[in-house]
Design a protein around this motif. Structure first.
Motif, PDB file in Angstrom:
ATOM      1  N   LEU A   1       6.883 -16.764 -66.034  1.00 20.94           N
ATOM      2  CA  LEU A   1       5.597 -16.095 -65.900  1.00 20.94           C
ATOM      3  C   LEU A   1       4.778 -16.335 -67.156  1.00 20.94           C
ATOM      4  O   LEU A   1       5.313 -16.373 -68.270  1.00 20.94           O
TER       5      LEU A   1
ATOM      6  N   ILE B   1       1.781 -12.091 -60.658  1.00 16.98           N
ATOM      7  CA  ILE B   1       2.314 -10.739 -60.588  1.00 16.98           C
ATOM      8  C   ILE B   1       1.316  -9.848 -61.322  1.00 16.98           C
ATOM      9  O   ILE B   1       0.942 -10.142 -62.462  1.00 16.98           O
TER      10      ILE B   1
ATOM     11  N   ALA C   1       9.719 -16.718 -57.353  1.00 16.70           N
ATOM     12  CA  ALA C   1       9.164 -15.778 -58.336  1.00 16.70           C
ATOM     13  C   ALA C   1       9.060 -14.375 -57.747  1.00 16.70           C
ATOM     14  O   ALA C   1       9.406 -13.383 -58.403  1.00 16.70           O
TER      15      ALA C   1
ATOM     16  N   THR D   1      12.403 -12.779 -57.552  1.00 19.66           N
ATOM     17  CA  THR D   1      12.966 -12.485 -58.866  1.00 19.66           C
ATOM     18  C   THR D   1      12.260 -11.319 -59.550  1.00 19.66           C
ATOM     19  O   THR D   1      12.899 -10.465 -60.175  1.00 19.66           O
ATOM     20  N   GLU D   2      10.943 -11.254 -59.412  1.00 19.32           N
ATOM     21  CA  GLU D   2      10.149 -10.319 -60.204  1.00 19.32           C
ATOM     22  C   GLU D   2       9.836  -8.999 -59.504  1.00 19.32           C
ATOM     23  O   GLU D   2       9.436  -8.039 -60.160  1.00 19.32           O
TER      24      GLU D   2
END
Length: 662
Positions: free
Chosen positions: A150, A170, A333, A336-337
């Motif tokens: 990120l 994000i 992503a 994961t986030e």
């Protein structure tokens, strides 16, 4: 007076005798025949009771009935399935209103972030506390399948224009005094506008048809009618064609999808191109998007579950970005986030949204952004809500219908060819145990939409597709159709594209398919073919040797693959059902016990209660079965049975010694 009374008595006796004789006739004809039919039969003794009986069985209906292929129609709401069918309720991932909203400003061709101050006030408990909002860019990694990291925090305010290089982010809003207090966390992906290349700026003579493929994993045409009747009704509208004879060509997702996208089976690809289990091979495969890209199409691809992705589930994936817009790094992503909620195995919620909403939002952006100004091809696929529970699609009906209505209301269906399809039906679980389970598994839904301009410009293609709704077809035909679409938009003297390698007799669906087509001619192997009926046979002394012989072949397979030290030898527990192939034009078999015949047998082994279904050629004299083990179907879940190996095919059959349950 006495003579008149005598006359009446004689008449009454005569009428009584007549009523008695009529009653006897009714008894002789049986109580199962209707009154109207009995009267007709009394008037005409030669009238067939069966042909006139109101209680006769309904005539057999068919999805497809040609001279060589009979695919029976299945009532999606029959008594057997309704005993287990339970429509599911949509599970929402968040009850909060969105704090951050995005919109696409068409005039400046930019995505814009908006902050809803009313929502912020509510999240702040109606205080005047200050807060900050920032995003972190999702950056692509060196490999096509990963995201790198990120980016740094970028603070923004209401009306922020997203930079063109940002494809995903994000976002978070936090209390200014205490950043640990998060008001809301969210994620967005963006299909950024790209200017037309110079060769497409000026009008061309032939209009190139765009193609969008909207896919749902494990959804048969039967289960679509059952779980999404509103969607099915929409698909009966103008310009839509249902391929009622569409039959899958492989067991699970990969062989069916690779046949559509490359024209190869996995086995033939290994012989002719490369081994898809080895790194770099999928980059070499002649995927359909390469042909579209060479024809100046913009391409996109997205799936919603990285662990079960077509190209990364026990496969190496791509080392290079395969399409212009490729969603997987964004998906990794998000997984994961964001907070993840699973249902039951797959990631159902990614943060505040269902996983498939990211995919189809990405597909909607891709389509809306480009379809009205240039040719595009895209495939957008979801399996997180349909793979593990055959009835979960009922909860998604309104969402899927909404997607289709959005395409229609935005005018996208006026521009493009749309393919609404699945890879196969339900492969394990409750539906496969029903009488129609064989058909449920092998008959994926397949609908094709042709826009009005295409039907008007190419009436013969539309007429062929209309006809081919009632012909046997397969994945390889769809591959050829995609190639045909590319050729339509090319120059008249341009080179013809290679057709599906694994099925030389397959063709584009824009040309009439043969009425007498058989499964081999459509590239469909015996085990997957739904064209020819089978008849149930009984008797353990006959059926048990078939099961034992099949299991022997499976145990030999473990030895051949050097897996016998990891995988237990299988032994027969019991036989669910055995059937013998009769052929489409035979009503009965005078002698079922032939020396050699094709059988379909479903059985359970002692090891972990694993269920299998095999199509075999069995010789009753030698008591030997000819069967390709890798074509045997596993009909219940194997997730916890084969943790000791990674071989994608062998996992279906292997019961690891360490996984055997007491």
């Amino acid at each position: 007076m006495e003579s008149r009374i005598h006359t009446y008595q004689w008449v009454y006796k005569f009428l009584g005798l007549c009523y008695f004789l009529i009653a006897v006739v009714f008894v002789i004809y049986g109580s199962n025949v209707s009154w109207s039919t009995k009267i007709k039969q009394i008037r005409n003794p030669n009238l067939s009771r069966i042909s006139e009986s109101e209680d006769k069985p309904e005539p057999q209906l068919y999805y497809l009935k040609t001279s060589k292929c009979h695919i029976p129609y299945v009532d999606p709401f029959n008594d057997e399935v309704m005993e287990i069918y339970k429509p599911q309720t949509l599970i929402t991932c968040s009850n909060e209103t969105d704090l951050i909203l995005t919109e696409y400003n068409a005039s400046i061709k930019r995505h814009v972030l908006h902050i809803d101050e009313k929502v912020a006030l509510k999240l702040l408990n109606f205080t005047e506390a200050e807060y900050n909002c920032f995003y972190r860019e999702i950056k692509y990694g060196d490999q096509a399948e990963t995201f790198d990291k990120l980016g740094e925090k970028k603070y923004f305010t209401n009306g922020y224009e997203v930079p063109l290089h940002v494809e995903g982010m994000i976002v978070e809003c936090q209390l200014a005094k205490d950043p640990k207090v998060v008001l809301q966390k969210d994620a967005f992906t963006f299909v950024q506008h790209r200017p037309l290349p110079k060769n497409l700026e000026s009008p061309r003579g032939t209009r190139k048809p765009s193609v969008i493929m909207y896919g749902i994993d494990s959804l048969s045409r039967i289960n679509l009618r059952r779980t999404m009747p509103k969607v099915f009704k929409f698909l009966q509208g103008p310009g839509w064609y249902e391929m009622k004879g569409y039959n899958k060509v492989g067991d699970n997702s990969f062989p069916n999808i690779i046949a559509i996208l490359s024209g190869y089976s996995e086995t033939t690809a290994k012989e002719q191109v490369c081994d898809t289990n080895k790194a770099g091979c999928l980059d070499e495969m002649p995927m359909i998007w390469k042909y579209f890209k060479n024809a100046s199409y913009l391409t996109g691809y997205a799936e919603d579950e990285s662990d079960s992705n077509h190209f990364t589930y026990l496969k190496p994936g791509f080392s290079k970005k395969p399409t212009d817009f490729y969603f997987r790094p964004m998906l990794r992503a998000l997984e994961t986030e964001l907070d993840v909620y699973r249902l039951p195995y797959m990631r159902y919620c990614l943060g505040r949204r269902m996983a498939n909403r990211y995919v189809f939002d990405y597909g909607r952006q891709f389509t809306k952004r480009f379809v009205h100004e240039r040719p595009i091809w895209g495939m957008f696929w979801s399996n997180h809500f349909s793979h593990d529970d055959p009835f979960m699609p009922s909860s998604m009906q309104e969402k899927v219908l909404g997607d289709l209505l959005d395409f229609q209301e935005d005018g996208d269906l006026e521009e493009m060819i749309m393919i609404f399809f699945a890879d196969h039906g339900t492969r394990f679980g409750r539906l496969t145990e029903l009488q129609e389970g064989f058909l449920e598994e092998r008959l994926p839904m397949m609908f094709i939409h042709l826009p009005p301009w295409f039907r008007e410009t190419y009436p013969s293609y539309a007429q062929a597709l209309e006809l081919n709704q009632h012909r046997l077809s397969s994945n390889f035909d769809l591959h050829n159709t995609l190639k045909h679409i590319i050729e339509i938009g090319g120059t008249p003297d341009g080179p013809k594209l290679p057709k599906s390698f694994d099925c030389p007799t397959c063709q584009s669906l824009f040309h009439p398919l043969p009425e007498d087509r058989t499964c081999p001619q459509a590239g469909i192997e015996e085990h997957w073919c739904t064209c020819e009926p089978y008849r149930i046979i009984t008797g353990q002394e006959w059926t048990t040797p078939i099961a034992h012989s099949v299991i022997d072949r499976m145990n030999e397979y473990f030895v051949h693959k050097n897996l016998n030290r990891l995988c237990s030898n299988l032994t027969l527990n019991y036989i669910h059902k055995t059937e013998i192939k009769t052929g489409p034009n035979l009503d009965y078999f005078k002698d079922l016990r032939q020396e050699s015949a094709v059988y379909r047998i479903k059985f359970k082994v002692n090891q972990n209660g694993a269920d299998f279904q095999a199509t075999v050629v069995y010789n009753n004299s030698t008591q030997k079965a000819e069967v390709n083990v890798e074509k045997i179907s596993r009909t219940n879940s194997y997730k916890e049975d084969s943790t000791c190996i990674n071989d994608k095919l062998a996992k279906l059959y292997c019961i690891c010694f360490g996984d055997i349950k007491a």
